[in-house]
Design a protein around this motif. Structure first.
Motif, PDB file in Angstrom:
ATOM      1  N   HIS A  50      82.238 152.398  60.573  1.00  0.00           N
ATOM      2  CA  HIS A  50      81.237 153.377  61.187  1.00  0.00           C
ATOM      3  C   HIS A  50      81.619 152.295  62.496  1.00  0.00           C
ATOM      4  N   HIS A  51      81.259 151.194  62.685  1.00  0.00           N
ATOM      5  CA  HIS A  51      80.876 150.025  63.181  1.00  0.00           C
ATOM      6  C   HIS A  51      82.782 149.703  64.207  1.00  0.00           C
ATOM      7  N   LEU A  52      83.173 150.333  65.275  1.00  0.00           N
ATOM      8  CA  LEU A  52      84.667 149.637  65.465  1.00  0.00           C
ATOM      9  C   LEU A  52      84.760 148.654  65.889  1.00  0.00           C
ATOM     10  N   GLN A  53      83.681 148.092  66.202  1.00  0.00           N
ATOM     11  CA  GLN A  53      84.269 146.750  67.129  1.00  0.00           C
ATOM     12  C   GLN A  53      84.174 145.227  65.829  1.00  0.00           C
ATOM     13  N   GLU A  54      84.365 146.136  64.499  1.00  0.00           N
ATOM     14  CA  GLU A  54      84.457 145.664  63.129  1.00  0.00           C
ATOM     15  C   GLU A  54      86.019 145.513  62.684  1.00  0.00           C
ATOM     16  N   VAL A  55      86.545 146.512  62.862  1.00  0.00           N
ATOM     17  CA  VAL A  55      87.740 147.631  62.941  1.00  0.00           C
ATOM     18  C   VAL A  55      88.788 146.407  64.099  1.00  0.00           C
ATOM     19  N   TYR A  56      88.279 146.315  65.307  1.00  0.00           N
ATOM     20  CA  TYR A  56      88.972 144.685  65.947  1.00  0.00           C
ATOM     21  C   TYR A  56      88.265 143.430  65.448  1.00  0.00           C
ATOM     22  N   GLU A  57      87.569 143.401  65.317  1.00  0.00           N
ATOM     23  CA  GLU A  57      87.591 142.091  64.618  1.00  0.00           C
ATOM     24  C   GLU A  57      88.896 141.397  62.994  1.00  0.00           C
ATOM     25  N   VAL A  58      87.945 142.476  62.262  1.00  0.00           N
ATOM     26  CA  VAL A  58      88.988 142.157  61.066  1.00  0.00           C
ATOM     27  C   VAL A  58      90.507 143.259  60.715  1.00  0.00           C
ATOM     28  N   CYS A  59      90.919 143.787  61.694  1.00  0.00           N
ATOM     29  CA  CYS A  59      91.990 144.792  60.730  1.00  0.00           C
ATOM     30  C   CYS A  59      93.127 144.852  61.751  1.00  0.00           C
ATOM     31  N   GLN A  60      94.801 144.750  61.004  1.00  0.00           N
ATOM     32  CA  GLN A  60      95.394 144.701  62.242  1.00  0.00           C
ATOM     33  C   GLN A  60      96.053 146.331  62.346  1.00  0.00           C
ATOM     34  N   THR A  61      95.929 147.125  61.353  1.00  0.00           N
ATOM     35  CA  THR A  61      96.350 148.295  61.796  1.00  0.00           C
ATOM     36  C   THR A  61      94.842 149.343  61.775  1.00  0.00           C
ATOM     37  N   VAL A  62      94.769 151.020  62.690  1.00  0.00           N
ATOM     38  CA  VAL A  62      93.873 151.199  61.990  1.00  0.00           C
ATOM     39  C   VAL A  62      94.491 153.197  61.966  1.00  0.00           C
ATOM     40  N   THR A  63      94.163 154.023  60.964  1.00  0.00           N
ATOM     41  CA  THR A  63      94.906 155.198  60.828  1.00  0.00           C
ATOM     42  C   THR A  63      93.026 156.174  61.143  1.00  0.00           C
ATOM     43  N   VAL A  64      93.262 157.082  62.094  1.00  0.00           N
ATOM     44  CA  VAL A  64      92.586 158.200  62.611  1.00  0.00           C
ATOM     45  C   VAL A  64      91.993 159.005  61.742  1.00  0.00           C
ATOM     46  N   LEU A  65      91.420 159.387  61.704  1.00  0.00           N
ATOM     47  CA  LEU A  65      91.441 161.505  60.952  1.00  0.00           C
ATOM     48  C   LEU A  65      90.060 161.909  61.535  1.00  0.00           C
ATOM     49  N   ARG A  66      90.434 163.209  62.034  1.00  0.00           N
ATOM     50  CA  ARG A  66      89.474 164.419  62.327  1.00  0.00           C
ATOM     51  C   ARG A  66      90.322 165.344  62.305  1.00  0.00           C
ATOM     52  N   ASP A  67      88.966 166.467  62.076  1.00  0.00           N
ATOM     53  CA  ASP A  67      88.514 167.234  61.586  1.00  0.00           C
ATOM     54  C   ASP A  67      89.726 167.841  60.186  1.00  0.00           C
ATOM     55  N   ARG A  91      92.725 165.948  59.389  1.00  0.00           N
ATOM     56  CA  ARG A  91      93.627 166.414  59.135  1.00  0.00           C
ATOM     57  C   ARG A  91      94.062 164.501  60.129  1.00  0.00           C
ATOM     58  N   TRP A  92      94.952 164.085  60.111  1.00  0.00           N
ATOM     59  CA  TRP A  92      95.272 162.808  60.194  1.00  0.00           C
ATOM     60  C   TRP A  92      96.224 163.012  62.263  1.00  0.00           C
ATOM     61  N   ILE A  93      95.218 162.346  62.662  1.00  0.00           N
ATOM     62  CA  ILE A  93      95.530 162.276  64.188  1.00  0.00           C
ATOM     63  C   ILE A  93      96.391 160.928  64.321  1.00  0.00           C
ATOM     64  N   THR A  94      96.280 159.434  64.236  1.00  0.00           N
ATOM     65  CA  THR A  94      97.074 159.190  64.559  1.00  0.00           C
ATOM     66  C   THR A  94      97.247 156.987  63.715  1.00  0.00           C
ATOM     67  N   THR A  95      97.838 157.011  63.879  1.00  0.00           N
ATOM     68  CA  THR A  95      98.600 155.245  62.768  1.00  0.00           C
ATOM     69  C   THR A  95      98.359 154.366  64.463  1.00  0.00           C
TER      70      THR A  95
END
Length: 503
Positions: free
Chosen positions: A203-220, A222-226
């Motif tokens: 849930h800490h979005l800053q960590e996503v930017y620090e350690v990940c190359q790609t992100v997938t978002v789910l909402r309700d 459903r897949w929203i974006t990669t």
């Protein structure tokens, strides 16, 4: 000219999962390439856990496909085949605390000699496994004595020993401080270089930017974006998760809170000393929110837990509203006017087998009935009011607390802390492992407690939690080394936490 098609290490397409009338996942999709760290984000209830259960073979999808390296996923019953493909390291370790590291690494597959466990070979193989993956943990240490980050590395090493190259990290940083998080990220990068692929849930979005190359978002569900992390600004990521813009969520324009210096001091602690902290003086006024910051070895959590009755300091005194604060007894601290949201909602915060209503009203039963008899209607009405006040998404007070998402479970813990109308509210990592919206809801309760004249102590590694405070005290190796008024800058506070400006 033909372009080589890269086969994803993991691919989920059109995954649907229903539980009775509830659709937990309507369109789950995920494509993870070998050697990357791929973030999976979404608010609580977005379908992340369900997708992970399908990806790890704990649940069968009702529709859709899962493939590893282009091959169909193993049959659900073939646990060994799944272990060779994927493992999940949860926020709460699944190791057996009373066993040694070596025993945990080879549980149910210990090397045998003439039908008996060969302890010498077990130690040798454990040492070799830990060395292979550069995990610096004593194989003979009792697992319960390890730090959280080391327990996680033991679980990762165990998964890798089965041959899995795809590791799901579910909220791995929720109980780590900044320095431990940096170490975990360093280890992740090293493992990536050795051919390990991660799905990182946080849930800490800053960590996503620090350690990940790609992100997938789910909402309700459903897949929203990669998207590549580098192409998705934070505001756009939050918007994808929330379905509304950052501005809408953040109707929280935090004004600088100026506490009236003439407000009475509710908590007055002098010279508090224990193994983890020395000679701490601390005051919190009526309607004041004071933050405690510091790394994991700073003593901040132990200090807060002492004030909540969990420990007895070896020296010093504390008074609440002029009366001595009892140490070492949670019930006495509660009666003295202390409410607490503990650091681990699963271990210390909730009775998992009970309902929301029972959990929320546990601290005030004597107020709801006489002679130990509590009227069901009164309890239900009181619990329903708490559920409404904290915006807990639930069917009602009778729902088992085990059914709730992380954010709603934490709100139940907060509801119970507030139920006793405490004079001092101690919050330890109050927003760890909850989604963006639940975090706002929990922090709004801090504001309303302040307005009610409660003295609030917030211990957190989250800068967003500490921004709500009127003052932040920084502990370093058990001593208060700095104090910041509202409006501090991130780099100043972080420098103090890391011991940069005080030798």
């Amino acid at each position: 000219m033909s372009t080589a098609v890269i086969t994803p290490l993991v691919e989920a397409v059109g995954v649907v999962k229903r539980y009775g009338p509830t659709t937990a996942l309507a369109d789950g999709r995920l494509t993870v390439l070998a050697g990357e760290s791929h973030a999976l984000v979404g608010r609580n209830g977005a379908g992340k856990s369900t997708l992970v259960q399908v990806l790890t073979g704990l649940q069968a999808a009702d529709e859709g496909t899962v493939r590893f390296d282009g091959e169909p996923a193993p049959a659900l019953a073939d646990r060994d085949a799944w272990r060779r493909k994927v493992a999940c390291v949860y926020q709460h370790p699944t190791v057996v605390p009373e066993l040694t590291v070596a025993e945990n690494l080879f549980i149910n597959r210990q090397p045998l000699s003439r039908g008996f466990i060969s302890w010498r070979r077990l130690r040798t193989e454990a040492t070799e496994l830990l060395d292979t993956w550069d995990v610096h943990v004593d194989p003979e240490a009792r697992t319960a004595d390890l730090k959280v980050e080391d327990r996680q590395m033991v679980e990762i090493a165990r998964a890798l020993s089965f041959g899995a190259r795809f590791i799901v990290l579910d909220e791995p940083t929720a109980q780590l401080d900044n320095r431990e998080i940096e170490r975990l990220f360093g280890r992740m990068r090293g493992l990536q270089d050795s051919g390990v692929t991660f799905l990182f849930i946080s849930h800490h979005l800053q960590e996503v930017y620090e350690v990940c190359q790609t992100v997938t978002v789910l909402r309700d569900a459903r897949w929203i974006t990669t998207a590549p992390v580098a192409d998705l600004p934070r505001a756009a990521l939050v918007e994808a998760m929330a379905g509304e813009s950052l501005e809408t969520i953040a109707e929280q324009a935090v004004q600088e809170k100026i506490v009236d210096d003439s407000a009475p001091i509710l908590l007055d602690a002098r010279g508090l000393t224990a193994d983890a902290y020395q000679d701490v003086d601390l005051t919190v006024r009526r309607g004041e929110v004071v933050g405690l910051a510091g790394s994991s070895g700073s003593g901040k959590i132990e200090l807060a837990e002492s004030l909540a009755g969990l420990y007895s300091p070896t020296g010093g005194t504390a008074r609440l509203d002029g009366k001595p604060l009892p140490f070492g007894d949670v019930q006495s601290a509660l009666r003295a006017g202390v409410g607490c949201v503990p650091r681990d909602r699963h271990e210390q915060g909730l009775v998992v087998g009970m309902t929301i209503g029972d959990n929320a009203t546990m601290t005030v039963l004597e107020r709801l009935g006489r002679f130990g008899l509590v009227g069901t209607d009164r309890k239900r009405a009181f619990a329903t009011e708490l559920i409404d006040r904290l915006d807990i998404h639930a069917e009602g007070p009778e729902q088992p607390v085990s059914d709730l998402s992380g954010g709603n479970a934490q709100k139940v813990v907060m509801a119970r802390a507030l139920a006793s109308e405490p004079r001092l509210l101690v919050l330890i990592n109050p927003t760890a492992g909850v989604d963006v919206k639940s975090k706002e809801s929990l922090l709004a309760r801090v504001d309303s407690a302040r307005e009610d004249g409660t003295a609030v102590l917030v211990v957190s590694d989250e800068l967003d939690d500490l921004r709500r405070c009127d003052r932040v005290l920084v502990l370093f190796h058990g001593r208060v080394v700095a104090e910041y008024s509202a409006g501090w800058r991130d780099h100043e506070l972080i420098a103090s936490i890391e011991g940069v400006d005080h030798g």
